[in-house]
Design an enzyme around this catalytic site. Structure first.
Site, PDB file in Angstrom:
ATOM      1  CG  ASN A 111     -34.035  13.140  -1.835  1.00  0.00           C
ATOM      2  OD1 ASN A 111     -35.189  12.806  -1.628  1.00  0.00           O
ATOM      3  ND2 ASN A 111     -33.003  12.772  -2.130  1.00  0.00           N
ATOM      4  CB  SER A 122     -31.619   9.268   0.213  1.00  0.00           C
ATOM      5  OG  SER A 122     -32.484   8.244   0.562  1.00  0.00           O
ATOM      6  CG  PHE A 139     -30.438   4.427  -2.295  1.00  0.00           C
ATOM      7  CD1 PHE A 139     -31.606   5.171  -2.378  1.00  0.00           C
ATOM      8  CD2 PHE A 139     -29.081   4.803  -2.034  1.00  0.00           C
ATOM      9  CE1 PHE A 139     -31.127   6.841  -2.542  1.00  0.00           C
ATOM     10  CE2 PHE A 139     -28.803   6.179  -1.944  1.00  0.00           C
ATOM     11  CZ  PHE A 139     -29.781   7.220  -2.203  1.00  0.00           C
ATOM     12  CG  ASN A 186     -39.592   7.052  -0.114  1.00  0.00           C
ATOM     13  OD1 ASN A 186     -38.460   6.493  -0.259  1.00  0.00           O
ATOM     14  ND2 ASN A 186     -39.463   8.501  -0.469  1.00  0.00           N
ATOM     15  CG  ASN A 200     -35.389   6.701   3.410  1.00  0.00           C
ATOM     16  OD1 ASN A 200     -35.991   6.899   4.422  1.00  0.00           O
ATOM     17  ND2 ASN A 200     -36.058   7.363   2.276  1.00  0.00           N
ATOM     18  CB  THR A 201     -28.664   5.322   2.577  1.00  0.00           C
ATOM     19  OG1 THR A 201     -29.621   4.719   1.600  1.00  0.00           O
ATOM     20  CG2 THR A 201     -27.544   4.539   2.853  1.00  0.00           C
ATOM     21  CE  LYS A 212     -33.775  14.733  -5.260  1.00  0.00           C
ATOM     22  NZ  LYS A 212     -34.492  13.737  -6.050  1.00  0.00           N
TER      23      LYS A 212
HETATM   24  C1  LIG Z   1     -41.615   6.829  -3.395  1.00  0.00           C
HETATM   25  C2  LIG Z   1     -40.453   7.869  -3.608  1.00  0.00           C
HETATM   26  C3  LIG Z   1     -39.223   7.393  -3.855  1.00  0.00           C
HETATM   27  C4  LIG Z   1     -38.305   8.036  -4.128  1.00  0.00           C
HETATM   28  N1  LIG Z   1     -36.929   7.713  -4.518  1.00  0.00           N
HETATM   29  C5  LIG Z   1     -36.116   8.610  -4.910  1.00  0.00           C
HETATM   30  C6  LIG Z   1     -34.491   8.086  -5.314  1.00  0.00           C
HETATM   31  O1  LIG Z   1     -34.538   6.922  -5.595  1.00  0.00           O
HETATM   32  N2  LIG Z   1     -33.794   9.128  -5.442  1.00  0.00           N
HETATM   33  C7  LIG Z   1     -33.847  10.326  -5.199  1.00  0.00           C
HETATM   34  O2  LIG Z   1     -33.293  11.233  -5.264  1.00  0.00           O
HETATM   35  N3  LIG Z   1     -34.997  10.885  -4.827  1.00  0.00           N
HETATM   36  C8  LIG Z   1     -36.069  10.038  -4.594  1.00  0.00           C
HETATM   37  N4  LIG Z   1     -37.296  10.492  -4.457  1.00  0.00           N
HETATM   38  C9  LIG Z   1     -37.601  11.889  -4.188  1.00  0.00           C
HETATM   39  C10 LIG Z   1     -38.097  12.706  -5.313  1.00  0.00           C
HETATM   40  O3  LIG Z   1     -37.168  12.409  -6.436  1.00  0.00           O
HETATM   41  C11 LIG Z   1     -38.387  14.095  -5.014  1.00  0.00           C
HETATM   42  O4  LIG Z   1     -37.153  15.095  -4.811  1.00  0.00           O
HETATM   43  C12 LIG Z   1     -39.344  14.352  -3.676  1.00  0.00           C
HETATM   44  O5  LIG Z   1     -40.298  13.283  -3.516  1.00  0.00           O
HETATM   45  C13 LIG Z   1     -40.086  15.677  -4.000  1.00  0.00           C
HETATM   46  O6  LIG Z   1     -40.881  15.744  -5.053  1.00  0.00           O
HETATM   47  P1  LIG Z   1     -42.547  15.660  -5.064  1.00  0.00           P
HETATM   48  O7  LIG Z   1     -42.989  16.584  -3.855  1.00  0.00           O
HETATM   49  O8  LIG Z   1     -43.038  16.259  -6.225  1.00  0.00           O
HETATM   50  O9  LIG Z   1     -42.458  14.067  -4.758  1.00  0.00           O
HETATM   51  C14 LIG Z   1     -38.539   9.585  -4.064  1.00  0.00           C
HETATM   52  C15 LIG Z   1     -39.662  10.183  -3.769  1.00  0.00           C
HETATM   53  C16 LIG Z   1     -40.778   9.210  -3.546  1.00  0.00           C
HETATM   54  C17 LIG Z   1     -41.985   9.746  -3.163  1.00  0.00           C
END
Ligand SMILES: Cc1cc2nc3c(=O)[nH]c(=O)nc-3n(C[C@H](O)[C@H](O)[C@H](O)COP(=O)(O)O)c2cc1C
Length: 361
Positions: free
Chosen positions: A240, A173, A114, A110, A175-176, A211
């Protein structure tokens, strides 16, 4: 019933653009009558940051960015829900498409950037549900075009401390642009001092977690853990999404999309970073393990690597919400197998051994 719904909905969801599928799922959680998961076995209960979690399995940030469905998620059996990331002012994020499924890898990339309805709107929603109970953490981030990013975090702490079970400072993140630079020890030290100070000034002592990215060098991790300990944060989330692309990926074309990778291929790296964090934190505060949890075995491995709590997101896309009950059942079986009354003795049991293994590819 959620199982039956998913059985019917899954082919549709997987045929849709991932972001449309996500919107549909959130609407379903919002409007469809949902079954309540039964009460958790008391042996699954965990105490961390002064909070009593009914079970250690949480919804990771990013699924419910605007706090639309925290109560629906809690009633489906999550022990806690982390909403956000929320930015001070509304912003739309990057242009679509910006979420990609790597089906063969059970992974997601992704680059949402934000997308947030902004603090005011989300605050109203959270204030309306404040008395309902349940652990709802709030993950906060800076606006892309902010001229004072540290100030953004401080203001969000002040605004959200009264309605949050805990607050997460998201500096990880990918992406910023430039956001992850806030992880540099000199900047982070200053920022955490101001953030903790803002929390102290708030009427309630809301725990503050940090985080981090899984893409840090061990020297950087040394510094970050040092700063987090010195500034007395209440915990860390590791971690993350990753900007790396593990060699094991099968969807090599999709893997070229820019953004953060999550799901199964993130498991090894994020679990290693969790173990590396655990040996550095020395039990001063608890850790939350996230990254590639897709089974009870994976959740247990996170706990043995040093996690007191776990969070997941991506695997729900491929395995469905029934995964939560499956993980809880597996954790309970693990406690029973060890004749334990809880997880305490399992937390970090493998951490030292893991840090001696070759670095995951
Ligand atoms: C579509 C998507 C959006 C995410 N948005 C955020 C976010 O806004 N803030 C954040 O701290 N992590 C975000 N994450 C990261 C997740 O909170 C997590 O840390 C990461 O995906 C690892 O866990 P997973 O492998 O179970 O997905 C996002 C992940 C995905 C897949």
């Amino acid at each position: 019933m959620i199982g039956a719904f998913e059985h019917l909905a899954r082919p549709l969801l997987s045929a849709l653009d991932p972001e449309d599928a996500h919107r549909l799922t959130v609407n379903m959680l919002k409007f469809a009558p949902l079954p309540r998961a039964g009460k958790d076995d008391r042996r699954l209960a965990v105490r961390a940051f002064g909070l009593n979690f009914p079970n250690p399995v949480g919804m990771a940030a990013g699924f419910d960015k605007n706090a639309e469905v925290p109560d629906a998620l809690l009633s489906l059996g999550f022990g806690f829900v982390e909403v956000g990331t929320i930015t001070p002012r509304p912003q739309s994020g990057n242009p679509r498409p910006r979420v990609f499924r790597l089906d063969a890898d059970e992974a997601v990339i992704n680059r949402l950037g934000f997308n947030s309805q902004g603090a005011e709107r989300v605050l109203q929603r959270l204030a309306r549900r404040a008395r309902k109970g349940g652990i709802v953490g709030i993950n906060i981030g800076a606006n892309k075009n902010s001229s004072d990013r540290v100030g953004d975090y401080v203001r969000l702490i002040e605004r959200f401390a009264p309605v949050a079970s805990y607050l997460t400072i998201n500096v990880s993140s990918p992406n910023t642009p430039g956001l992850r630079d806030l992880q540099q020890a000199s900047v982070l030290g200053d920022m955490l001092a101001r953030v903790i100070d803002a929390r102290e000034r708030a009427a309630v002592p809301t725990p503050v977690l940090l985080k981090i990215a899984p893409d840090l060098s061990l020297n950087e991790l040394d510094d970050i853990v040092g700063v987090a300990r010195a500034r007395r944060v209440d915990g860390m989330i590791i971690g993350n999404t990753t900007v790396t692309r593990p060699q094991s990926l099968r969807e090599t074309e999709r893997a070229k999309e820019a953004g953060g990778l999550s799901g199964r291929p993130l498991f090894s790296l994020s679990t290693r970073m969790l173990a590396e964090s655990y040996v550095r934190v020395e039990d001063v505060f608890p850790l939350v393990g996230a990254g590639g949890i897709d089974s009870g075995t994976a959740a247990l491995a996170k706990i043995r690597a040093g996690a007191t709590l776990v969070e997941l997101y991506s695997a729900l896309v491929f395995r469905g919400l029934g995964l939560v009950a499956e993980i809880k059942a597996a954790l309970l079986a693990a406690i029973e197998g060890e004749r334990q009354n809880g997880f305490k003795t399992l937390i970090g049991a493998d951490a030292a051994a893991m840090t001696a293994e070759p670095w995951p590819q």
